[in-house]
Design an enzyme around this catalytic site. Structure first.
Site, PDB file in Angstrom:
ATOM      1  N   ILE A 285     -10.678  44.313  -9.899  1.00  5.36           N
ATOM      2  CA  ILE A 285     -11.519  44.971 -11.310  1.00  5.36           C
ATOM      3  C   ILE A 285     -12.937  44.304 -11.034  1.00  5.36           C
ATOM      4  O   ILE A 285     -13.569  43.161 -10.808  1.00  5.36           O
ATOM      5  CB  ILE A 285     -10.878  44.213 -12.505  1.00  5.36           C
ATOM      6  CG1 ILE A 285     -11.277  45.267 -13.189  1.00  5.36           C
ATOM      7  CG2 ILE A 285     -10.903  43.228 -13.003  1.00  5.36           C
ATOM      8  CD1 ILE A 285     -10.451  45.612 -14.462  1.00  5.36           C
ATOM      9  N   CYS A 286     -14.002  45.792 -11.441  1.00  5.14           N
ATOM     10  CA  CYS A 286     -15.106  45.201 -11.797  1.00  5.14           C
ATOM     11  C   CYS A 286     -16.104  44.329 -10.803  1.00  5.14           C
ATOM     12  O   CYS A 286     -16.013  44.811  -9.687  1.00  5.14           O
ATOM     13  CB  CYS A 286     -15.349  44.295 -13.204  1.00  5.14           C
ATOM     14  SG  CYS A 286     -16.985  44.096 -13.651  1.00  5.14           S
ATOM     15  N   GLY A 287     -16.936  43.619 -10.515  1.00  9.96           N
ATOM     16  CA  GLY A 287     -17.382  42.774  -9.568  1.00  9.96           C
ATOM     17  C   GLY A 287     -16.698  42.557  -8.484  1.00  9.96           C
ATOM     18  O   GLY A 287     -17.444  42.178  -7.450  1.00  9.96           O
TER      19      GLY A 287
END
Length: 204
Positions: A105-107
């Protein structure tokens, strides 16, 4: 079918990790009998972006795919500012090659993009040009969605921790069908009717 029953779920932890992104997933997994083990760069304590101090259960070098049901990679500032977390992306490759799922998730999705793991898989992230900045070759497989599962890989953006958890619960066979939909509606939409549906299904 979940072929990893009985193995722990491994949550990657590292300095600056975004501690709000995986809580729904790990809490629900733990509540349904899955052991959660944290894995860090070493066993030295790390500190989340919210200031939580976490001592990892094991070091990344000691993690083997055959001992795991799933590797969860949360976002962190370090994904975009240094190469310190690249070993976690390489471990994700090892997991996927071994047939063990990975959820990012995300970065962490940018880390997987740099590793080439999104070039031939459908995926999502915070926004398409965030991943494009990595120089990866998978832009054509980017999907505008809250979370995406392609085979054994789950991806999501930073604003979708509930959808991220939904895909994890589905992939590991924790909930499915109407129960999974009710769980998502309860925690994402605050739908009061969903509470009754989950209670009736014995999923609370």
């Amino acid at each position: 079918m979940n072929t990893t029953t009985g193995r722990p779920v491994h949550l990657a932890v590292y300095d600056t990790l975004a501690d709000w992104e995986t809580g729904h997933a790990t809490a629900q997994l733990a509540r349904t009998g899955h052991e959660i083990r944290t894995v860090g760069p070493t066993t030295a304590p790390v500190r989340s972006i919210g200031g939580l101090r976490i001592r990892p259960d094991l070091a990344l070098d000691d993690l083997r795919p055959e001992d795991s049901a799933l590797l969860i990679l949360p976002g962190a500032d370090l994904w975009d500012t240094t190469d310190d977390l690249a070993p976690f992306a390489r471990t994700a490759r090892t997991f996927l090659d071994a047939g063990v799922p990975v959820a990012a998730i995300c970065g962490a999705t940018a880390g997987l993009a740099r590793e080439g793991l999104l070039d031939d898989r459908d995926h999502t992230s915070a926004i398409s040009f965030y991943l494009a900045a990595t120089g990866y070759a998978g832009g054509g497989r980017y999907v505008e969605a809250d979370a995406v599962t392609d085979g054994l890989l789950i991806t999501a953006g930073p604003t979708e921790p509930v959808a991220f958890a939904r895909e994890i619960l589905r992939l590991l066979g924790v909930y499915e069908g109407e129960v999974l939909d009710a769980w998502y509606r309860l925690f994402h939409d605050s739908d009061p009717a969903a509470y009754g549906e989950l209670e009736k299904a014995g999923a609370l």
